[in-house]
Write a protein that holds these residues in place. Structure first.
Motif, short mmCIF file in Angstrom:
data_model
loop_
_atom_site.label_atom_id
_atom_site.label_comp_id
_atom_site.label_asym_id
_atom_site.label_seq_id
_atom_site.Cartn_x
_atom_site.Cartn_y
_atom_site.Cartn_z
N MET A 111 0.83 -1.20 0.00
CA MET A 111 0.00 0.00 0.00
C MET A 111 0.87 1.26 0.00
O MET A 111 0.58 2.23 -0.71
CB MET A 111 -0.91 -0.03 1.24
CG MET A 111 -1.93 1.08 1.31
SD MET A 111 -3.00 0.85 2.77
CE MET A 111 -3.98 2.36 2.71
N LEU A 112 1.95 1.23 0.77
CA LEU A 112 2.86 2.37 0.81
C LEU A 112 3.55 2.55 -0.54
O LEU A 112 3.69 3.69 -1.03
CB LEU A 112 3.91 2.16 1.90
CG LEU A 112 4.89 3.31 2.13
CD1 LEU A 112 4.19 4.52 2.75
CD2 LEU A 112 6.05 2.87 3.03
N GLY A 113 3.98 1.46 -1.14
CA GLY A 113 4.69 1.56 -2.41
C GLY A 113 3.86 2.18 -3.52
O GLY A 113 4.32 3.08 -4.23
N ILE A 114 2.63 1.72 -3.67
CA ILE A 114 1.80 2.22 -4.78
C ILE A 114 1.44 3.69 -4.59
O ILE A 114 1.34 4.45 -5.55
CB ILE A 114 0.54 1.35 -4.95
CG1 ILE A 114 -0.05 1.55 -6.34
CG2 ILE A 114 -0.49 1.63 -3.86
CD1 ILE A 114 -1.11 0.52 -6.70
N SER A 115 1.30 4.13 -3.34
CA SER A 115 0.89 5.52 -3.08
C SER A 115 2.08 6.48 -3.08
O SER A 115 1.99 7.60 -3.60
CB SER A 115 0.13 5.61 -1.76
OG SER A 115 0.85 5.02 -0.69
N GLU A 116 3.22 6.06 -2.52
CA GLU A 116 4.39 6.94 -2.52
C GLU A 116 4.92 7.18 -3.93
O GLU A 116 5.54 8.21 -4.20
CB GLU A 116 5.51 6.36 -1.64
CG GLU A 116 5.33 6.60 -0.17
CD GLU A 116 6.64 6.55 0.60
OE1 GLU A 116 6.71 7.18 1.67
OE2 GLU A 116 7.59 5.89 0.14
N ALA A 117 4.67 6.24 -4.83
CA ALA A 117 5.17 6.38 -6.20
C ALA A 117 4.60 7.61 -6.89
O ALA A 117 5.20 8.15 -7.82
CB ALA A 117 4.82 5.12 -7.00
N GLY A 118 3.43 8.08 -6.45
CA GLY A 118 2.81 9.22 -7.11
C GLY A 118 3.62 10.50 -7.05
O GLY A 118 3.47 11.37 -7.92
N ALA A 119 4.50 10.63 -6.06
CA ALA A 119 5.26 11.87 -5.91
C ALA A 119 6.14 12.14 -7.12
O ALA A 119 6.32 13.31 -7.50
CB ALA A 119 6.10 11.82 -4.63
#
Length: 430
Positions: A111-119
């Protein structure tokens, strides 16, 4: 707030400053697990191979997130894209506090990986929208400096919070920081530069590379489909270059605390004292590489020549420094040498990350940046799987391996990318 059309405003720098702060938060959150792993591994009965698995899970979903958010930013825009990304990753890092096994850690790391990638695709898109070509690399450098600052402060900050709150309390506290960032973001980022009420006519003309005494008139943009994007050699040059280069950064982001623990017997307190040093070099490289590229363009160099020369300079610093790290026999020598590695890396990567905005229109930049991020993760996954197998005796073999990736990345830049210039139509069949 209203500004006169005669005043020169600097809203674009306020926007990039907010994005840089978001990146600081991003790196504090992602690095927390690595810093506290010596204790977490004892509490959950985990091994180095389990840690490699968690890194792999994070990177796989990070790759997916690069693509998903790259397209999403092109659809819903920079303002809402960043808000969604940071809200989800803040929830994700807070949920680390309730994990009890490698399985539950894997779920929250995904969950962290998919969301942090947006930056990253978001920052590249904002850069292309808010900055002219001569300022773009410096703006990207400011953003990348946020990643370095986050890495600098994360090790000592997480170590202090761990000693005070334990690892579960630390995850809860750092999860709250992202929601604090959302308030100024939603207030300040009201619209793009063409419609933002705080942007003066002079700044708007500068951003759009139009004469300030005339209203900026929109021109037809080439907005390629995904198939058309992949038909351009420039796209493939960016992807291959990042496939080879990004594993160097991620090697140290993911493994530096464990390297210090394995090689020098460090505990969490000692990791906090030493692990921030290499990222000072990274921060200087971020700003210096962006400044140098802009300075060369301002002196009359073409964007193509300026970008490629500065990227090559970064590579020429990186590779020898990596080989120097092989010879490190004490922790001070090790972290200083790695600081030179990351200094060169950030000189290069900041300019590589501006290439999508140099080549494609604003409505395609997020997609190209997302594809580049996916390629970067693909290369990183390979090195991640190799680390446990190659570091039984020392980390020297993996350092030598990633040093060899530098010339491969530079060859892709010079031979595959072709000329760096704005495209106005589909690739011509050969």
């Amino acid at each position: 707030m209203k500004v006169t059309t005669q005043a020169r405003t600097y809203v674009r720098w306020l926007i990039v400053a907010l994005i840089a702060i978001a990146t600081v938060i991003n790196y504090i959150d992602r690095n927390a697990l690595a810093v506290m792993w010596p204790q977490i591994s004892k509490d959950v009965g985990a091994t180095k191979e389990d840690y490699a698995l968690l890194v792999t899970v994070f990177m796989l979903f990070y790759a997916a997130g690069q693509f998903v958010f790259g397209r999403l930013f092109d659809i819903i825009g920079t303002r809402l894209g960043f808000a969604l990304s940071i809200a989800v990753w803040s929830i994700s890092i807070a949920l680390h506090s309730v994990t009890h096994s490698i399985l539950s850690f894997s779920l929250v790391r995904a969950m962290l990986g998919i969301s942090e990638a947006g930056a990253w695709p978001g920052a590249v898109k904002a850069n292309a929208e808010w900055f002219p070509a001569r300022e773009r690399a410096l703006a990207q450098g400011v953003f990348n400096a946020g990643a370095s600052i986050g890495a600098i402060v994360s090790a000592p900050l997480i170590a202090v919070l761990f000693l005070w709150l334990g690892w579960r309390g630390t995850f809860i506290l750092i999860g709250a920081i992202g929601f604090i960032w959302l308030l100024p973001w939603l207030i300040i980022y009201r619209a793009g530069p063409d419609k933002h009420p705080w942007v003066s006519a002079a700044e708007r003309a500068l951003i759009l590379d139009a004469p300030s005494e005339q209203p900026a008139t929109p021109r037809a943009e080439y907005v390629p489909s995904m198939r058309q994007l992949l038909g351009h050699r420039q796209t493939w040059g960016i992807l291959i270059s990042r496939f080879f280069l990004d594993p160097i950064w991620w090697l140290f982001v993911s493994w530096l605390p464990l390297y210090l623990a394995d090689t020098f017997g460090f505990d969490i307190k000692q990791i906090g004292i030493f692990a921030w040093v290499p990222y000072v070099g990274a921060m200087i490289g971020s700003l210096g590489g962006g400044w140098l590229s802009g300075r060369l363009i301002g002196a009359g160099w073409s964007v193509d020549k300026a970008r490629k020369v500065v990227i090559t300079l970064g590579g020429a610093i990186m590779a020898p420094a990596l080989l120097g790290a092989v010879l490190a026999t004490d922790p001070v020598w090790a972290v200083v040498t790695i600081a030179f590695v990351l200094f060169g890396f950030q000189i290069a990567i900041g300019n590589i990350q501006t290439l999508p905005g140099d080549i494609f229109s604003g409505k395609s930049v997020g997609s190209v940046a997302g594809l580049g991020g996916m390629a970067a993760v693909a290369g990183t996954l390979i090195t991640t799987w190799l680390v446990p197998a190659m570091t039984h005796e020392s980390y020297a073999p993996i350092f030598i391996l990633v040093a060899a990736l530098v010339p491969a990345s530079l060859l892709a830049l010079w031979l595959v990318t072709g000329r760096v210039e704005k495209l106005d139509g589909p690739a011509r069949p050969r």
